[in-house]
Design an enzyme around this catalytic site. Sequence first.
Site, mmCIF file in Angstrom:
data_model
loop_
_atom_site.group_PDB
_atom_site.id
_atom_site.type_symbol
_atom_site.label_atom_id
_atom_site.label_comp_id
_atom_site.label_asym_id
_atom_site.label_seq_id
_atom_site.Cartn_x
_atom_site.Cartn_y
_atom_site.Cartn_z
ATOM 1 N N GLU A 1 0.662 -31.612 1.342
ATOM 2 C CA GLU A 1 1.388 -32.816 2.394
ATOM 3 C C GLU A 1 0.527 -33.802 2.663
ATOM 4 O OE1 GLU A 1 3.100 -29.748 5.003
ATOM 5 O OE2 GLU A 1 1.844 -30.708 6.871
ATOM 6 N N CYS A 2 1.232 -35.089 2.502
ATOM 7 C CA CYS A 2 0.634 -36.224 3.096
ATOM 8 C C CYS A 2 -0.804 -36.381 2.305
ATOM 9 C CB CYS A 2 0.617 -36.482 4.498
ATOM 10 S SG CYS A 2 0.559 -38.051 5.067
ATOM 11 N N GLY A 3 -1.864 -36.056 3.218
ATOM 12 C CA GLY A 3 -3.322 -36.441 2.717
ATOM 13 C C GLY A 3 -3.576 -35.564 1.733
ATOM 14 N N MET B 1 -1.870 -37.147 -1.396
ATOM 15 C CA MET B 1 -2.823 -38.103 -1.878
ATOM 16 C C MET B 1 -3.949 -37.544 -2.488
ATOM 17 S SD MET B 1 -2.230 -40.211 1.925
ATOM 18 C CE MET B 1 -3.464 -41.478 1.437
#
Length: 455
Positions: free
Chosen positions: A331-333, A336
């Site tokens: 999730e998120c970072g 990425m």
Amino acid sequence: MKLPRILITAAASGSGKTLCTCGLLQVLKNRGLETVSFKCGPDYIDPMFHTKVIGTRSRNLDTFFTGRDVTRYLLRKNGAGADVAVIEGVMGYYDGLAGISAEASAWELADVTDTPAVLLVNCRGMSVSIVPMIKGFLEYKENSHIRGVILNRISPMLYPRVKAMVEEQLPVKVCGYLPELKDCLLESRHLGLVLPEEIHDLQRQLETLAAAMEKSVDIDGLLELARTAEDMTEETENPCGEAISEPLHIGVAMDEAFCFFYEDNLDYLREHGACLVPFSPIHDTRLPEGICGLILNGGYPELYARELSENTAMRRVLREAILGGIPTTAECGGFMYLHQTMEDMDGRAWPMAGVIPGKVWKTPRLTRFGYVTLRGGTAFGKEVGSLPAHEFHYFDSDACGGGWKAEKPLSSRGWDCIHSTDTLFAGFPHIYYYANIKFADTFLDKCRKKGQVIT
């Protein structure tokens, strides 16, 4: 269950809630009280400061995620055995969903948990006007739960006169003041405050703040107020599923780049059969042995893009493991990091793990931030219902995924998101397990049944 408790709130962000909360926690610790702390809302960083002070993990309480009963259950569970609980509010006291509702606000948390609130008032540039400002907060809701006031950034000379005005004109107790403390400042960056580990003299600041609060704040009065909180009755049984009998070793990315965790999420996994094994995508060159699942949470990968990229051995083994079918949440970072390339804070693109066929770039402002409800998708091949979630990021992707639809509350706005397969759940939204425990149970079940053990 008796749990003395108070909620520290304010009229707006930037009023000093975190500093005041941490100072109060330090005072209570210095007095030898067994103290637990909570943060209202989905914030990751403020609980890190609480944890730094009291030495035990701070938790989140979020009525958007968990509603009334489960929120009260988590307060009871995590507050068991404590002498006092301190809850830090979020934004302004009544600020909630979509900027137009008090739902999911600090006030709603106080209301749901029957917690006395203490309003921290930023008095810089005000004197008599402090009184009508407090009056408005007291009267906006029929039961404001505001039982005390602390005057912040006020001079010691002016304080006695303002205190007298407030207590003569309003039905609220003034519990002290905080003068301007220029040596006690918490710096910010794009996702909020800098992390506690980055403040080299944090402990000195906390002790300075605690010493000031012992002199100028009625700590005994705050404790007395906390003891007026209603007993926590057990209306709701444990909402959790059954624990898995055999231990499941799950690798969890934990380092400078990946540091955002809901402690209740980690607790849930541990309590249901998971042995969480930390590893570092920055410093390690291989995954932990014997794991049957992976968790890549959020944090600051953009600050460590070069280090992540230059660790080619980790990028390779991680890509091979995920493409090989090991159950993974990102999730998120963490999401990425799974892309082919990711920009750093200066806009330079770096090769990443290459699991997601796309690129991540820096945007000039917050992108799709706030609460969302995810609908219409599956998690690890199973339908789990809707998922309350949260987004907060300055980066975007040309491959956000299309497995779910994110819907903003009290709004017609929505977008597609999430890469969802039988073994991967990856996207920008942050998931809080107690909002829908089927998600965590499905992940654990997938790890048990089909996880590819890494050796």
